[in-house]
Design a protein around this motif. Structure first.
Motif, short mmCIF file in Angstrom:
data_model
loop_
_atom_site.label_atom_id
_atom_site.label_comp_id
_atom_site.label_asym_id
_atom_site.label_seq_id
_atom_site.Cartn_x
_atom_site.Cartn_y
_atom_site.Cartn_z
N LEU A 184 53.51 -62.75 21.90
CA LEU A 184 52.92 -61.63 22.61
C LEU A 184 51.47 -61.94 22.95
O LEU A 184 50.71 -62.40 22.10
CB LEU A 184 52.99 -60.36 21.76
N TRP A 185 51.10 -61.68 24.21
CA TRP A 185 49.75 -61.91 24.69
C TRP A 185 49.21 -60.64 25.34
O TRP A 185 49.98 -59.78 25.76
CB TRP A 185 49.74 -63.07 25.71
N ILE A 186 47.89 -60.58 25.44
CA ILE A 186 47.22 -59.41 26.00
C ILE A 186 46.46 -59.82 27.26
O ILE A 186 45.76 -60.84 27.27
CB ILE A 186 46.23 -58.79 24.98
N GLU A 187 46.60 -59.02 28.30
CA GLU A 187 45.79 -59.18 29.50
C GLU A 187 44.71 -58.09 29.49
O GLU A 187 45.01 -56.91 29.36
CB GLU A 187 46.64 -59.04 30.76
N ASP A 188 43.47 -58.50 29.61
CA ASP A 188 42.35 -57.56 29.59
C ASP A 188 42.26 -56.89 30.95
O ASP A 188 41.47 -57.28 31.82
CB ASP A 188 41.05 -58.29 29.24
N VAL A 214 55.32 -63.22 26.53
CA VAL A 214 55.45 -61.82 26.91
C VAL A 214 54.03 -61.26 26.97
O VAL A 214 53.36 -61.14 25.94
CB VAL A 214 56.30 -61.02 25.92
N GLY A 215 53.56 -60.94 28.16
CA GLY A 215 52.22 -60.44 28.34
C GLY A 215 52.23 -58.95 28.62
O GLY A 215 53.11 -58.44 29.31
N VAL A 216 51.25 -58.25 28.08
CA VAL A 216 51.11 -56.82 28.31
C VAL A 216 49.62 -56.51 28.42
O VAL A 216 48.80 -57.14 27.76
CB VAL A 216 51.77 -56.01 27.16
N THR A 217 49.27 -55.58 29.27
CA THR A 217 47.86 -55.26 29.47
C THR A 217 47.32 -54.46 28.28
O THR A 217 48.06 -53.75 27.59
CB THR A 217 47.65 -54.46 30.76
N ARG A 218 46.01 -54.58 28.10
CA ARG A 218 45.36 -53.83 27.03
C ARG A 218 45.49 -52.32 27.27
O ARG A 218 45.61 -51.54 26.32
CB ARG A 218 43.89 -54.24 26.94
#
Length: 346
Positions: free
Chosen positions: A143-147, A161-165
């Motif tokens: 899991l990764w975070i997009e600022d 799997v990226g998801v926004t903050r």
């Protein structure tokens, strides 16, 4: 099988305890330490994945020709066997599933960041619940975070799997789970890796095509500065060459004009399949509620900001034909069978 593993994260980020189901709106069925059964087949490739790869075959063949040509030039100048760089390029697609390469892609190309401890504490139980419902080993994915202040998420490469903050901080856990289930559907359906491989193996051909197009346009402009008749003759010659090429190949190059439309249609179908994946896991009502909410906000925004003529142009036939995501009403329509099975309607 018994599974208590979690996705790989930095050692300073502790794994949180299971959240009490009464404290949020997500109904947990799989607490840490409970038995989780994983499917024997963890990922596959559905018809949309294979269709995208098939449509990108002309681009791949063009790229292969470019790579072989460059390799032959290197062979003539340096003496390096031409088959070696060609073989390395063909094998380079395996990096889509190489964890260090994926992390490089996530950080430097997609602009993602690893979750902070409090974000990890929020995401881990939700991701565990989603992956356990699907029978998928969640530890295989990262899991990764997009600022970003936008509400967005996406699947990339083989395990990202990226998801926004914004989504992590603002969405209720049931909606966050529905979003993650949707992205997991892209992975299990092969959409993520098929898209990345198609993009990578078509890159040399696209670069060559754009370079040639830029050179042709620049040549025509330079010719126009000195002689308009000369520029006209150059354009005529290029047009004649294009006509002869189309005739010699029985019009096959014209079919390439349909590729963007077909690719967009497959992308829309992939989104509907990912919605279905989330719906099967029990998130159909949540997805429907999210879509209705987005539709209501879009309608209010359009009434306040968009003049009717602009709104018509924005949703014109060509825009809809090349759209990579289906419209909200189409997605709701495809969720109706899952909602009816639960006795609910959108």
């Amino acid at each position: 099988m018994d599974s208590t593993r979690h996705p790989e994260y930095p050692p300073h980020a502790p794994l949180p305890a299971q959240t009490d189901p009464g404290l949020d709106d997500l109904e947990y069925h799989h607490a840490p330490g409970t038995r989780v059964f994983h499917r024997a087949r963890q990922r596959g490739a559905d018809v949309t994945a294979w269709g995208r790869l098939a449509l990108q075959m002309p681009g791949f063949l063009l790229s292969l020709g470019v790579v072989v040509l460059v390799a032959l030039l290197v062979d003539a100048w340096v003496g390096l066997p031409y088959w070696l760089p060609t073989a390395l390029w063909l094998a380079s697609g395996t990096l889509a599933f190489h964890r260090p390469s994926e992390r490089f892609l996530a950080r430097h190309l997609l602009g993602l960041q690893r979750p902070l401890p409090h974000e990890l504490a929020h995401l881990t139980p939700v991701w565990r619940e989603v992956s356990a419902r699907a029978g998928i080993d969640g530890s295989r994915y990262e899991l990764w975070i997009e600022d970003s202040p936008q509400l967005n998420a996406y699947a990339a490469a083989g395990h990202i799997v990226g998801v926004t903050r914004h989504a992590v901080e603002k969405l209720p856990k049931s909606q966050l789970a529905a979003v993650l289930a949707h992205e997991l559907g892209h992975h299990t359906g092969g959409h993520a890796w098929a898209g990345l491989l198609g993009w990578w193996y078509g890159l040399p051909g696209r670069i060559t095509w754009r370079t040639l197009a830029h050179a042709v346009v620049r040549t025509i402009r330079l010719t126009m500065r000195h002689s308009l008749p000369g520029a006209a003759l150059l354009v005529l010659a290029l047009g004649l060459l294009a006509c002869l090429t189309v005739k010699a190949t029985y019009g096959l190059p014209l079919l390439l004009l349909l590729v963007p439309c077909l690719m967009a249609a497959l992308a829309r179908r992939a989104e509907l399949r990912a919605d279905a994946h989330a719906a099967v896991l029990g998130f159909a009502p949540v997805l429907a509620a999210m879509l209705l909410d987005v539709m209501a906000r879009d309608e209010r925004r359009a009434e306040l900001t968009a003049p009717p003529r602009y709104a018509f142009a924005r949703s014109g036939p060509l825009v809809r034909l090349l759209a990579t995501h289906p419209d909200h009403r189409t997605r709701l329509h495809h969720l109706e069978p899952y909602l009816r099975s639960r006795g609910q309607t959108p």
